[in-house]
Design a protein around this motif. Structure first.
Motif, PDB file in Angstrom:
ATOM      1  N   CYS A   1       0.829  -1.211   0.000  1.00  0.00           N
ATOM      2  CA  CYS A   1       0.000   0.000   0.000  1.00  0.00           C
ATOM      3  C   CYS A   1       0.861   1.258   0.000  1.00  0.00           C
ATOM      4  CB  CYS A   1      -0.932  -0.008   1.203  1.00  0.00           C
ATOM      5  SG  CYS A   1      -2.200  -1.303   1.170  1.00  0.00           S
ATOM      6  N   LEU A   2       1.899   1.272   0.813  1.00  0.00           N
ATOM      7  CA  LEU A   2       2.773   2.445   0.864  1.00  0.00           C
ATOM      8  C   LEU A   2       3.505   2.640  -0.455  1.00  0.00           C
ATOM      9  CD1 LEU A   2       4.261   2.169   4.467  1.00  0.00           C
ATOM     10  CD2 LEU A   2       2.662   3.888   3.611  1.00  0.00           C
ATOM     11  N   ARG A   3       3.963   1.554  -1.059  1.00  0.00           N
ATOM     12  CA  ARG A   3       4.691   1.681  -2.317  1.00  0.00           C
ATOM     13  C   ARG A   3       3.780   2.223  -3.423  1.00  0.00           C
ATOM     14  NH1 ARG A   3       6.732  -3.284  -2.857  1.00  0.00           N
ATOM     15  NH2 ARG A   3       8.787  -2.715  -2.061  1.00  0.00           N
ATOM     16  N   LYS A   4       2.552   1.691  -3.487  1.00  0.00           N
ATOM     17  CA  LYS A   4       1.654   2.168  -4.538  1.00  0.00           C
ATOM     18  C   LYS A   4       1.234   3.610  -4.288  1.00  0.00           C
ATOM     19  CE  LYS A   4      -1.782   0.735  -7.731  1.00  0.00           C
ATOM     20  NZ  LYS A   4      -2.209  -0.462  -8.465  1.00  0.00           N
ATOM     21  N   ALA A   5       0.993   3.965  -3.020  1.00  0.00           N
ATOM     22  CA  ALA A   5       0.657   5.356  -2.717  1.00  0.00           C
ATOM     23  C   ALA A   5       1.807   6.287  -3.079  1.00  0.00           C
ATOM     24  CB  ALA A   5       0.305   5.491  -1.236  1.00  0.00           C
ATOM     25  N   SER A   6       3.046   5.840  -2.887  1.00  0.00           N
ATOM     26  CA  SER A   6       4.201   6.653  -3.264  1.00  0.00           C
ATOM     27  C   SER A   6       4.240   6.859  -4.778  1.00  0.00           C
ATOM     28  CB  SER A   6       5.495   5.981  -2.792  1.00  0.00           C
ATOM     29  OG  SER A   6       5.519   5.850  -1.390  1.00  0.00           O
ATOM     30  N   ASP A   7       3.965   5.801  -5.516  1.00  0.00           N
ATOM     31  CA  ASP A   7       3.938   5.924  -6.974  1.00  0.00           C
ATOM     32  C   ASP A   7       2.895   6.936  -7.429  1.00  0.00           C
ATOM     33  OD1 ASP A   7       5.922   4.059  -7.188  1.00  0.00           O
ATOM     34  OD2 ASP A   7       4.615   2.392  -7.740  1.00  0.00           O
TER      35      ASP A   7
END
Length: 718
Positions: free
Chosen positions: A357-363
Motif C-alpha cells: 500500500c505504501l509503495r503504490k501510494a508513493s507511486d
C-alpha cells in the motif's frame, strides 16, 4: 496505557463485609442480584450508566497480567464489560475513557479457567460447566482483560458474572448499543455546540473545503441530495464546473453502484486526484453520455492517468486472512515458539500488505506531483482501496493533511462521507465481506509516523485511540456503511443535538436528519490531559501548512503531455488510445519508443522516471512537502503498542520489566531525538543552534532517562 478503550466510571469500593441484600438489577439468570453497597450501585445507575444501560452482574476480582495486579470489581452490563479498580476515580466530565472497558461487540473470545488445565471457550449461548477461578476476555482490538476471582463464599458471583457476559453477548444488538451510547452523549452536548471538524453533511461544508483546497475549476454538485443517484455516495461532492448536473446523473449511471468520477483532492500545483468505481460495461451509453464521462475524467487536463487500484494490492479476503493470522499470533497464548515468532509474523503477510500500500501510494504521489494532470483512482466498488490510496497520497503530498485537524478531516471525507462500509468490514456481518481495510490504513499511517516523526502533528496515541474507536458503539461514525444509513438512523432519535448550528453551517430546507455526535468529539471521551497526548511533541513548526508554498503556485510542476491517456499498472505507465471502454477495445498507441517509460518496480524508480527520464520531458526538483517512504524489509515494522497490548511482557517503555527492555526503549528514543535534530522552539524560531550542542543535549537527556529508569527498576525490586 490509557488509550485502550472507553467506558463508564462505576463508583464501587472494596467490600470487607457481606453486601446488603437489597433487590438490584435483575440478572440474566432470572435471579435478583445483591448489590455491593446498594446505594453506590444505585447512584451509578442514576448518573453513571448510559440511558437504557443496566448492570446485569458483578463480582470482586483481581486484574492479572499487569505489574502490579489490581483489585477491583468486574461488572457486566447490557452494553459492555468493565473492570473498576478499587479507589480509582474518573472525572464525570470524561465518563467514556478507560482501558478497562470492553464493548460487547468488541469481545472476540471469552475463556473461563479453573485450575491449571481446565479451560472452556465460551461462545454466545454457551453454558458454563464449572465455577471459574479466572476469565480471559480477548478484544478484537488486540487488548486482553484477565480477571481472577476471589474465593471465600463469592464463587456464585463469579459464575453469575461470567454467564451474564455470555448471555449479554448473545442478546446484544448493534442498534440498541448505538442508541444508548449516542443518546447519552447527545444529552451532554448543547444546541449551540459545533462539531470539531466539518462533517460534510451540508452544501456549505463542501463549499468551504473546496475553497480551502483552491479548486477553482470545480463546483459542489447537488445531484445526489436525495440519495437517488447512489445511497453509498454523500449528498454532495465535487464535479468539474462546466459539467451540468443532468450530465452528471447520466454519466454516473455507467459506473458500478453509480459511483462516477469525483474530485478527492486538488494539488496546489494544478493536478487533480479523482476516484470512481469500475466502468459498467454492460450499459449502452450514447455519444453525449460518453463525452460527459470523458470530460469528467479529464477534469480540464490534457494528460490523464487511470490507476488500476486493485492491481498489486491485496484483495479483501487477503486482508481479512492476514489480520486474523496476526491477531492469533499476537495473543498471549500463541503456540508459536519464540525462535519462530518472526517467521510466523512474516507468514501472516500483514506487513507485506502494508508495504504494498505504501509503495503504490508513493507511486501515485509521484504521478500527482510531477506533472499537471488528472490522476483517476479506479476500483470496482470505489469504497475500499480507493479511500486507502487517496488518503495516503494526500498524507504524502499535503502537509495540511498531517495536522491533527487535517487528518481528521481527511478521514471524514475519504472514508466516512465517501461511504466506506465500516459496519460490514469490521462487524462480522458477512464472512466473505469482512476485511479491516481501515485498520490497514492506520497501520500505514503509523509507518509514516515512524519514518517522518517531525512531519506529523498527531502522535501514536491518537492513532491508537482512533484504532480502538472503530470497535466501540459510541457514535454512528463507524457503525453504518453509508451516509444515507447514518442520516436515516440518526433521524430516528429525537434526543440528538443538532450539528447544524448558527455561524457554522445551516441545514438545507426540508432536512429532517438530526445530527449526531461523531467520533471526533474527543473531549466527551477523553480528559484534557489525554487529548494533549494526541499531539506529537516532535512536530516541526516549519512543516505547518502556513509555512508551505502558496496555494496556487504551479510553476514548480511540469505541464502534462498533450492529449495523452495513460494506464498506470504494475509500476509502469502504458499509453492508451481512449478513456472509455464502450467505443472500441482499448489498445496501445503506436508511439515512438522514446515516449514509452521504462517499467518501475519501486517508488524510487518511478520518481527517477518522472523527474529525470526521459530527458525531453524536462526535470524539476522534488516538490515541496512530498514524502517518499522507504519500503524495504526492515523499514516496515510491527506496530507493537497496538498489536502486542495483550502481551505486556514484550511491550517497551513503561511496561518493560527489565533493564535491557528499558535500554531498548531508550535506544528508540535516542533515534527519534536524532531524527528530530535540530528542533527549534517557537520562541527561538529565528535563532540558529549549533548541531553539536543539540547532539550533546540529546545524549545528556538520554543519560538522564536511562538513570531514572534504572533507579525506578531498582526501587521496584525488578
Amino acid at each position: 496505557m490509557w488509550w485502550g478503550g472507553r467506558g463508564q466510571s462505576f463508583n464501587i469500593a472494596p467490600q470487607k463485609e457481606e453486601p446488603e441484600m437489597r433487590l438490584g438489577p435483575k440478572s440474566v439468570q432470572g435471579n435478583r442480584m445483591p448489590e455491593p453497597r446498594s446505594r453506590q450501585l444505585g447512584s451509578c445507575l442514576a448518573s453513571g450508566c448510559l440511558p437504557g444501560e443496566q448492570i446485569l452482574a458483578w463480582a470482586p476480582g483481581l486484574r492479572k497480567g499487569l505489574e502490579p495486579e489490581l483489585s477491583g470489581t468486574l461488572i457486566c452490563t447490557n452494553f459492555r464489560v468493565t473492570f473498576q479498580p478499587y479507589g480509582w476515580q474518573r472525572s464525570q466530565d470524561t465518563p467514556l475513557s478507560s482501558e478497562y472497558d470492553f464493548a460487547l461487540i468488541n469481545i472476540g473470545r471469552l475463556e473461563a479457567v479453573s485450575g491449571l488445565s481446565r479451560v472452556q471457550l465460551l461462545r454466545p449461548g454457551s453454558q458454563l460447566k464449572f465455577i471459574p477461578e479466572e476469565i480471559l476476555i480477548h478484544g478484537q482490538d488486540f487488548r486482553l482483560l484477565r480477571v481472577g476471582f476471589e474465593a471465600g463464599g463469592l464463587e456464585p458471583q463469579a459464575f453469575q458474572v461470567t454467564m451474564a457476559i455470555v448471555q449479554a453477548r448473545a442478546q446484544s444488538s448493534h442498534t440498541q448499543q448505538c442508541a444508548g451510547a449516542a443518546l447519552s452523549k447527545a444529552g451532554q452536548g448543547s444546541g449551540s455546540r459545533k462539531p470539531p471538524i466539518p462533517l460534510l453533511e451540508t452544501f456549505e461544508d463542501w463549499e468551504i473545503e473546496r475553497k480551502n483546497q483552491g479548486a477553482k475549476g470545480w463546483r459542489v454538485s447537488t445531484v445526489n441530495e436525495r440519495f437517488d443517484v447512489a445511497t453509498s455516495l454523500p449528498r454532495y461532492f465535487w464535479v468539474p464546473s462546466r459539467i451540468l448536473d443532468s450530465e452528471v446523473r447520466r454519466a454516473f449511471g455507467h459506473f458500478r453502484q453509480g459511483r462516477g468520477p469525483r474530485l478527492s483532492w486538488h494539488h496546489p500545483g494544478g493536478s487533480d486526484l479523482l476516484r470512481c468505481g469500475g466502468f459498467y460495461t454492460a450499459s449502452d451509453p450514447n455519444k453525449e453520455d460518453i463525452r460527459a464521462v470523458e470530460s469528467m475524467l479529464q477534469a480540464g487536463h490534457s494528460d490523464i492517468v487511470l490507476v488500476d487500484t486493485m492491481d498489486e494490492l491485496p484483495s479483501l479476503a487477503d486482508i481479512q486472512l492476514a489480520h486474523m493470522k496476526l491477531r492469533a499470533l499476537c495473543l498471549p497464548d500463541s503456540s508459536v515458539a519464540e525462535d519462530k515468532w518472526l517467521s510466523a509474523l512474516e507468514g501472516t503477510r500483514w506487513l507485506d500488505y502494508v508495504r504494498s500500500c505504501l509503495r503504490k501510494a508513493s507511486d501515485i504521489s509521484v504521478l500527482v506531483t510531477s506533472r499537471v494532470r488528472s490522476v483517476v483512482l479506479q476500483e470496482r466498488s470505489d469504497r475500499d482501496l480507493n479511500g486507502l490510496l487517496s488518503s495516503l497520497v494526500q498524507l504524502l503530498s499535503a502537509p495540511e493533511a498531517r495536522t491533527l485537524f487535517g487528518f481528521q478531516s481527511l478521514v471524514q471525507r475519504e472514508w466516512v462521507a465517501a461511504g466506506h462500509p465500516f459496519l460490514t468490514r469490521l462487524r462480522g456481518t458477512g464472512a466473505t465481506e469482512e476485511a479491516p481495510v481501515f485498520l490497514l490504513f492506520l497501520d500505514c499511517v503509523w509507518q509514516l509516523l515512524q519514518q517522518f516523526p517531525a512531519e506529523f502533528e498527531f502522535s501514536e496515541f491518537f492513532l491508537l485511540a482512533l484504532h480502538d474507536s472503530v470497535r466501540v458503539p459510541d457514535t454512528l461514525t463507524f457503525l453504518r456503511n453509508t451516509p444515507w444509513e447514518r442520516g436515516k438512523q440518526s433521524g430516528q432519535f429525537n434526543s440528538f443535538t443538532q450539528v447544524y448550528t448558527p455561524g457554522y453551517s445551516q441545514p438545507p430546507n426540508g432536512n429532517s436528519v438530526n445530527g449526531q455526535l461523531s467520533v471526533w468529539d474527543w473531549n466527551l471521551c477523553y480528559s484534557n490531559e489525554q487529548i494533549l497526548q494526541f499531539h506529537n511533541p516532535g512536530y516541526d513548526l516549519e512543516h505547518c501548512p502556513d509555512s508551505w508554498f502558496p496555494r496556487q503556485q504551479s510553476n514548480f510542476m511540469v505541464p502534462g503531455l498533450p492529449s495523452s491517456v495513460w494506464l498506470f499498472s504494475r509500476g509502469a505507465l502504458t499509453p492508451l488510445n481512449q478513456l472509455c471502454p464502450w467505443r472500441d477495445t482499448p489498445s496501445l498507441l503506436a508511439v515512438s519508443s522514446r515516449w514509452l517509460p521504462r517499467p518501475a518496480i519501486s517508488s524510487e524508480s518511478l520518481a527517477d522516471q518522472e523527474w529525470g527520464l526521459p530527458s525531453h520531458w524536462g526535470a524539476c526538483p522534488l516538490p515541496p512537502g512530498l514524502l517518499l517512504p522507504g519500503c524495504l524489509g526492515p523499514q516496515i515494522r510491527l506496530w507493537r503498542r497496538c498489536y502486542l497490548r495483550g502481551r505486556p511482557e514484550v511491550q517497551l517503555g513503561l511496561l518493560a520489566p527489565t533493564i535491557s527492555g528499558l535500554q531498548s526503549e531508550l535506544s528508540c528514543l535516542q533515534e527519534l531525538l536524532r531524527k528530530w535534530t535540530p528542533r527549534i522552539s517557537p520562541e527561538d524560531h529565528s535563532k540558529k543552534r549549533d548541531p553539536n550542542t543539540i547532539l550533546s543535549q540529546t545524549v545528556e537527556i538520554a543519560s538522564i532517562l536511562k538513570g531514572k529508569a534504572e533507579r525506578d527498576l531498582k526501587e521496584g525490586g525488578l
